[in-house]
Design an enzyme around this catalytic site. Sequence first.
Site, short mmCIF file in Angstrom:
data_model
loop_
_atom_site.label_atom_id
_atom_site.label_comp_id
_atom_site.label_asym_id
_atom_site.label_seq_id
_atom_site.Cartn_x
_atom_site.Cartn_y
_atom_site.Cartn_z
N ARG A 53 -8.76 -0.60 3.76
CA ARG A 53 -7.86 0.46 3.27
C ARG A 53 -6.49 -0.13 2.94
NH1 ARG A 53 -6.28 4.67 7.03
NH2 ARG A 53 -4.84 4.91 5.31
N CYS A 109 -5.19 7.34 9.07
CA CYS A 109 -5.61 6.71 10.31
C CYS A 109 -5.63 7.73 11.44
CB CYS A 109 -4.66 5.58 10.66
SG CYS A 109 -5.06 4.08 9.79
N LYS A 148 0.84 -1.21 0.00
CA LYS A 148 0.00 0.00 0.00
C LYS A 148 0.87 1.25 0.00
CE LYS A 148 -1.89 1.60 4.20
NZ LYS A 148 -1.29 2.90 4.39
N ASN A 149 1.94 1.20 0.82
CA ASN A 149 2.73 2.41 1.00
C ASN A 149 3.76 2.64 -0.12
OD1 ASN A 149 1.18 2.86 3.20
ND2 ASN A 149 2.70 2.24 4.72
N ASP A 182 4.12 0.06 12.26
CA ASP A 182 2.95 -0.69 11.78
C ASP A 182 3.00 -2.17 12.18
OD1 ASP A 182 1.65 1.42 10.09
OD2 ASP A 182 3.65 1.41 9.25
N ARG A 228 -1.36 14.35 12.71
CA ARG A 228 -0.39 14.00 11.66
C ARG A 228 -0.13 15.26 10.84
NH1 ARG A 228 -1.88 8.22 9.27
NH2 ARG A 228 0.09 8.52 8.20
#
Length: 467
Positions: A447, A149, A51-52, A339, A154
């Site tokens: 997600r 999230c 995803k990242n 994570d 952030r």
Amino acid sequence: MTNTEIAAQDHAEGLKQDARKAGARVGLTSDEIIINGGRPLTGRIEVRGAKNLATKAMVAALLGQTPSVLRNVPNISDVRVVAGLLALHGVLITRGEDPGEWRLDPSNVERAHHADIDAHAGSSRIPILFCGPLLHRLGEAFIPDLGGCRIGDRPIDFHLDALRKFGAIVEKLPSGISLSAPNGLTGANIELPYPSVGATEQVLLTSVLAEGQTELRNAAIEPEIIDLICILQKMGAIITVEPNRVIFIEGVKELRGYDHAAIFDRNEAASWAAAALATKGDVFVGGAQQEEMMTFLNVFRKVGGDFDVHDDGIRFWHPGGALKPVTIETDVHPGFMTDWQQPLVVALTQAEGVSTIHETVYENRFGFTDALNEMGANIVVYKDGLADEARRVKRREFEQAAVITGPTPLTGSDIEVPDLRGGFSHLIAALTASGQTKVTNLGIISRGYENFIEKLRLLGADFVFEG
Ligand code: EPU
């Protein structure tokens, strides 16, 4: 009801709507699952592109004069959000025969309405990475209020400071942030206050077409960033990664499209590994590779798990016997990723003794432990971080520590998913617990976890999902 309570209720409702939309985007028809826990997960599942990385690689396609092809793209809602934003800006996206292959044609990049950008961005934080590419292509960019999230504040100050150094003019509006570059962008000397993943990507995506040289110090060097650098190099960029977190970029006049297979999702791989350990199972994670997971593998072994590295994946299992407690501090790469801590915490509730997890990357990333405590865990969260002179990254104000005392049997409960990684750890807790657990707000998990319901089925989990 007080105004604060009303605001909190609106916020919670907003989160649920985001989660429902996220789930619907990847074909989840229901928002809840009922899990009958206590069964070991066994079998094989595949992880695809990270995803990242995939989301950032899609943004990079905006920089090319010709179409790009990205392979190994996961079917997750964050990817769809980015695809929607690219389409709004005139990028033509087509899917190949392989569902993981996306062709992105940026020949007709155009301006998009602020309201449409806002509506499409949903809860994603990726829109901020559109800034550099859009400033190069259109001379202007707009970022809506950013989501992501809910794991504490952030901020985007590093991003905006870097963009200003390249020559962008930043204007804050009630609806978001508007940027322009009437005189183009020029290379800059930038030192990040912290090796932020997003800010490093921002600098990379902006500097490659800026005039002259850019030197970035205190850069993040996560494997996904190195993969993004490989993509940019395929496009024609000149980027040198030096020791000590220094990256040099020599701006070029033009870039072409790329053809690239996204690096595997090491966060998803670690999540399934933790699920295997907590449920006393045996899971082969196809697509996982050793190098990017070395730090996780060391901890997995110290806790008492076992693994075998194969060419096409890694097998993770619980070899029997008691799990052992560990002390971990989350960190930037090559440290233990933030994570990875949430899924592992569930396994640590089953270890004999006291484990400590020190979260140094985000504030408020232990909210998920409340639900674990309701299920029988013994986890105490301390608001202050731990002192340690030997740290590579300076201690930050908001650090927190969680102390987990085990082993504690977990029993079924009703849980509402709070955020992506915390949500997956709740699924693991439900799979580990005796009895039945209802997990709601599942959309958030989609997600970042592709086909997770199907994968649970493949691994023999016992659950009811009306989808
Ligand atoms: N930070 C600032 N100012 C900024 C940017 C960051 O203070 O302008 C702070 C953040 O508040 C945080 C720290 O720096 O405390 C690290 O943030 P970073 O920029 O490194 O994270 P990110 O780019 O926002 C990405 C991943 C996260 C992952 C982190 C760390 C994406 C889309 N997100 O976030 O992934 O945890 O790097 O590796 O790539 C997830 O996948 O669930 C997730 C949260």
